[in-house]
Design an enzyme around this catalytic site. Structure first.
Site, PDB file in Angstrom:
ATOM      1  CB  VAL A  39      -0.973   0.027   1.206  1.00 32.87           C
ATOM      2  CG1 VAL A  39      -2.034  -1.038   1.058  1.00 32.87           C
ATOM      3  CG2 VAL A  39      -0.223  -0.130   2.521  1.00 32.87           C
ATOM      4  N   GLY A  40       2.173   1.100   0.062  1.00 28.71           N
ATOM      5  CA  GLY A  40       3.020   2.287   0.027  1.00 28.71           C
ATOM      6  C   GLY A  40       4.472   1.960  -0.215  1.00 28.71           C
ATOM      7  N   GLY A  42       8.305   3.965  -0.080  1.00 24.76           N
ATOM      8  CA  GLY A  42       9.029   5.164   0.307  1.00 24.76           C
ATOM      9  C   GLY A  42      10.506   5.000   0.067  1.00 24.76           C
ATOM     10  CB  SER A  43      13.287   7.406   0.484  1.00 26.36           C
ATOM     11  OG  SER A  43      12.710   8.423  -0.289  1.00 26.36           O
ATOM     12  CB  VAL A  47       3.750   0.465   4.155  1.00 24.12           C
ATOM     13  CG1 VAL A  47       2.620   0.122   5.116  1.00 24.12           C
ATOM     14  CG2 VAL A  47       4.761   1.357   4.851  1.00 24.12           C
ATOM     15  CE  LYS A  62       8.729   3.033   7.789  1.00 24.98           C
ATOM     16  NZ  LYS A  62       8.720   4.304   8.556  1.00 24.98           N
ATOM     17  CG  ASP A 158       8.146  14.087   8.141  1.00 23.66           C
ATOM     18  OD1 ASP A 158       7.951  15.222   7.643  1.00 23.66           O
ATOM     19  OD2 ASP A 158       8.131  13.046   7.468  1.00 23.66           O
TER      20      ASP A 158
END
Length: 501
Positions: A39-40, A42-43, A47, A62, A158
């Site tokens: 579902v994701g 990232g750098s 995930v 994750k 963040d």
């Protein structure tokens, strides 16, 4: 311990791994999950959404590349956090990668289906803003989570809508993604190139390396402003342009304010601009208490910014305290907002009486003083507003049809008291009733925003270019900005050396 896959004979593959409990002693046990889907991206990781077997509980996993020589700071921090408004780490385990000696750390966390960013973007598409009572509910929970986090010495670094998970069924908000978080220790330097640009505190832009958790308060102020405006308040195109956008609204910082942000700052020429009155930054119908709270978070001098728990005690949240038995649109009660733990009560004990619910009907809501309402973004007194000055600097305010094409109407419980200053207007004609949150995110009073509002919000995705995602929700646990990669690598910030023994 590397993961092991077992075929259970079911249609969907069941993966069984040996995982370590997140809390308490390092107890290892087998856990199983199925229906894993990405579902994701990232750098620093991927995930997955998955379903635990046999409980059918949904979780987010994750997966990040791990160097066994170091402790992953995100893991170390998450193992210490237990709060209703912070995402819960349940287990963690290690798995092998495709390359030799490649090891991945897998964090198994509770799953929430939405993010504040996703909901915000839905409103932007409909040319609407989030109803103020949802702003109130969500910002309260964010500030409460930050109060707990900061009390332990941790700074999130963040804070942004993408890192706030939501469950619309329960009204719960949880802060997630601690990949940039760090325990700040006085006297120890930290990198300034941190935090997603639009939410980056000015002291970071000015190169401070001895900043405090107050950088998170600036970010929270940016988030709240964004929810009220329906678009970014400081949409900088670069790090330098970011401070220009801030100065456009808040005016040029004084030499004292520059010193407060970074005593070692070597001054470069900033545009000489006067601050705008906060009342002109926001729309006319924005509640005065909401504007007042933003003005206490978006302050150049870090130490002058309100603390998270004092933010929770602000009059903007009094409607939550006056009737803690309000209901969500599905008939459920609001999520727990005042179930402070014994530990939370020790964080700011003098503030605690201000945080507790008040008897229904008590007149405890404090109206911001007229003098404060007429201050500008630098805290200076501004001339009284004339009829012309009441026009918002942003897009015109009007009721507008929702996605169904019908005009949005506010339930009786959402009547607003007219404070007589043009910032609060009465809505509806029914007598005041106990506040009830709307049937859904689109069923409440919501204000029209400019045609470019969605594009403005989209920039936070496109500009950072830090992830690809399926709008399904929990991908946000890995929202790590490429805008921060360089800093994270140079900070010694993401990892701590593993003890030899």
């Amino acid at each position: 311990m590397a993961s092991q896959s077992k075929n259970s004979g079911l249609t969907n593959k069941v993966t069984t791994v040996v995982a370590t409990n997140a809390f308490g002693a390092d107890v290892m046990s087998e856990i199983s999950y199925t229906d894993a889907k990405v579902v994701g991206n990232g750098s620093f990781g991927v995930v997955f959404q998955a379903k635990m077997v046999p409980s059918n509980e949904m979780v987010a996993i994750k997966k990040v590349l791990q160097d066994r020589r170091f402790k992953n700071r995100e893991l170390q921090i998450m193992r210490k956090l237990r709060h209703d408004n912070i995402i819960t780490l349940k287990w963690f385990f290690f798995s092998s990668g495709e390359k030799r000696d490649e090891v991945y750390l897998n964090l198994v966390m509770e799953f929430l289906p939405e993010t504040l960013y996703k909901v915000e973007r839905q409103y932007a598409r409909a040319k609407q803003t989030l109803p103020v009572n949802f702003v109130r509910l969500y910002m309260y929970q964010l500030l409460r989570s930050m109060g707990y986090l900061h009390s332990l010495g941790f700074c999130h670094r963040d804070i942004k809508p993408q890192n706030m998970l939501l469950d619309s069924e329960t009204g719960v908000l949880k802060l997630c993604d601690f990949g940039s978080a760090k325990q700040l220790i006085s006297g120890e330097p930290n990198v300034s190139y941190i935090c997603s640009r639009y939410y980056r505190a000015p002291e970071l832009i000015f190169g401070s390396t001895d900043y405090t958790t107050k950088i998170d308060m600036w970010s929270a102020g940016c988030v709240m402003s964004e929810l009220l405006l329906g678009q970014l308040i400081f949409p900088g195109d670069s790090g330098v342009d970011q401070i220009v956008e801030i100065v456009k609204v808040m005016g040029t910082p004084t030499s004292e304010q520059l010193h407060d942000m970074n005593p070692h700052y070597k001054q470069f020429k900033l545009p000489e601009l006067k601050p705008h009155p906060w009342s002109k930054v926001f729309r006319i119908r924005t509640p005065a208490e909401a504007i007042d709270l933003v003005s206490k978070m978006l302050i150049y001098s870090p130490n002058a910014r309100v603390s998270p728990l004092m933010g929770c005690a602000h009059p903007f949240f009094d409607e939550l305290r006056q009737d803690p038995h309000q209901q969500l649109p599905n008939g459920r009660s609001l999520p727990p907002l005042f179930n402070f733990t014994d530990y939370e009560k020790t964080i700011e004990p003098d503030t605690m009486p201000l945080l507790l619910p008040r008897a229904q009907g008590s007149s405890t809501t404090k109206e911001p003083s007229a003098a404060h309402r007429n201050r500008n973004t630098a805290g200076e007194e501004s001339p009284r507003k004339t009829e012309d000055s009441q026009k918002p600097a942003t897009a015109a305010l009007s009721k507008s049809p929702g996605p169904s094409g019908k005009a949005l109407e506010s339930p009786p419980g959402f009547l607003q008291h007219d404070l007589g200053n043009g910032d609060h207007v009465a809505v509806g004609t029914m007598p005041m009733e106990p506040l009830t949150l709307e049937q859904n995110h689109f069923a409440a009073e919501s204000y029209a925003v400019g045609e470019d509002a969605e594009d403005n919000l989209e920039e936070d995705v496109g500009d950072e270019n830090d992830y690809d995602y399926d709008d399904g929700g929990q991908c946000n646990s890995t929202y790590i900005s490429d805008d921060m990669d360089e800093a994270s690598e140079s900070d010694d910030d993401d990892f701590e050396e593993e003890d030899e023994n």
